[in-house]
Design an enzyme around this catalytic site. Sequence first.
Site, mmCIF file in Angstrom:
data_model
loop_
_atom_site.group_PDB
_atom_site.id
_atom_site.type_symbol
_atom_site.label_atom_id
_atom_site.label_comp_id
_atom_site.label_asym_id
_atom_site.label_seq_id
_atom_site.Cartn_x
_atom_site.Cartn_y
_atom_site.Cartn_z
ATOM 1 N N ILE A 1 4.224 93.615 144.600
ATOM 2 C CA ILE A 1 3.708 92.250 144.810
ATOM 3 C C ILE A 1 3.910 91.452 143.506
ATOM 4 C CG2 ILE A 1 2.275 92.729 146.814
ATOM 5 C CD1 ILE A 1 -0.183 92.794 144.963
ATOM 6 N N HIS A 2 5.190 91.107 143.329
ATOM 7 C CA HIS A 2 5.632 90.407 142.122
ATOM 8 C C HIS A 2 4.852 89.100 141.865
ATOM 9 C CE1 HIS A 2 9.356 92.849 142.525
ATOM 10 N NE2 HIS A 2 9.336 92.499 143.799
ATOM 11 N N ASP A 3 4.860 88.241 142.876
ATOM 12 C CA ASP A 3 4.422 86.857 142.642
ATOM 13 C C ASP A 3 2.931 86.719 142.340
ATOM 14 O OD1 ASP A 3 7.042 86.108 142.915
ATOM 15 O OD2 ASP A 3 6.839 85.324 144.949
#
Length: 356
Positions: free
Chosen positions: A276-278
């Site tokens: 979950i980069h963002d």
Amino acid sequence: MGTMPEQIPLILDVDTGIDDALALLYACASPEVDLLAVTCVAGNVDARRVAWNTRAVLEVAGRGDVPVVLGREQPLVKPLVTTPETHGPTGLGYASLPEPSRALEHSEAADRIVELARTRPGEITLVTLGPLTNLAVALEREPALPSLLKGFVLMGGAYKAPGNTTPTSEWNLHVDPDAARAVFAAWRPDLDGPPMDLPLAMGLDVTEHAILRPGHLGALARRAGASLADAGAMASEPLRLAGSVAANPVLRFIGDALRFYFEFHEQYDGFYGAFIHDPFAVAAALDRSLVFTQPVFVDVETGPGLAHAMTVADWRGTTGQPSNLDVAVAANADAFMERFIDRVGGLAEARSGVAR
Ligand code: BDR
Ligand code: CA
């Protein structure tokens, strides 16, 4: 009663996208955030779809009041490539959300970023979660933008880590490397000019440590008040949506979107879960203590070949160029995951009574 934490005026620039959607939820769930506007750029899906998704997700979060502004529909030079295999044909996995009721703003993303920064000089933090096209255009219109903003945080690049789109490049950079190159060059410190903080770069080096698994979803559902059995179904592989979870608009959205993202990661990365980069980039923008950074000079390869769209970081200072990014090289991903569960679970709890 707790006191209101100091407010952080924020602009999010997104290409919504499953993890962008989670980042929107995280921002909406964060008491210190004053979300001024969300600007949209083509990336994971086309820009108009991004704008639709963004408004729909904000409405799930109960924040249909936040202005959503359409931005560039094409990268600066390359033709647009989207990624339906990663985020699904609509960008939101298996989720299907109602038509958003609020219209798009009449202005355009780059103009809105410039206008807000000029109105509140030195106050606003800009966080970009997609290709840097809108920001590159904004910088053309207002070259002083770096000193007008309080801060700039980007999700993008792979500085010591391998790429996720080609062996050398990360997706957001790969969609528009020309924009990234222009943006990084614009933050070159001018020794005679006003002082400015370097952008915080959240690349794959740290964002791939933020791994969401079904167990986290179970904990999030419990935090939202779901029954043990329903939370257990959400924590299983494959994840299922039952009873109190399916009835909660935020939990249902998260479950339907992530089921797709989990399947994608299972196929391409070998685990049933998701990076979950963002949301991690948003969390680090709000709390720098989540990351450890190193200043470095970074340029972007825009030519063809194996290194196309690579973020080339001069770790040994061989070019003699001044640092233009603070690159996150280590992070406290566990602390972030806990905070994500607590905040987004809390938002879901607050939205549990909302009929859909
Ligand atoms: C980035 O690419 C997109 O698919 C994600 O939303 C994230 O911003 C990760 O490389
Ligand atoms: Ca994104």
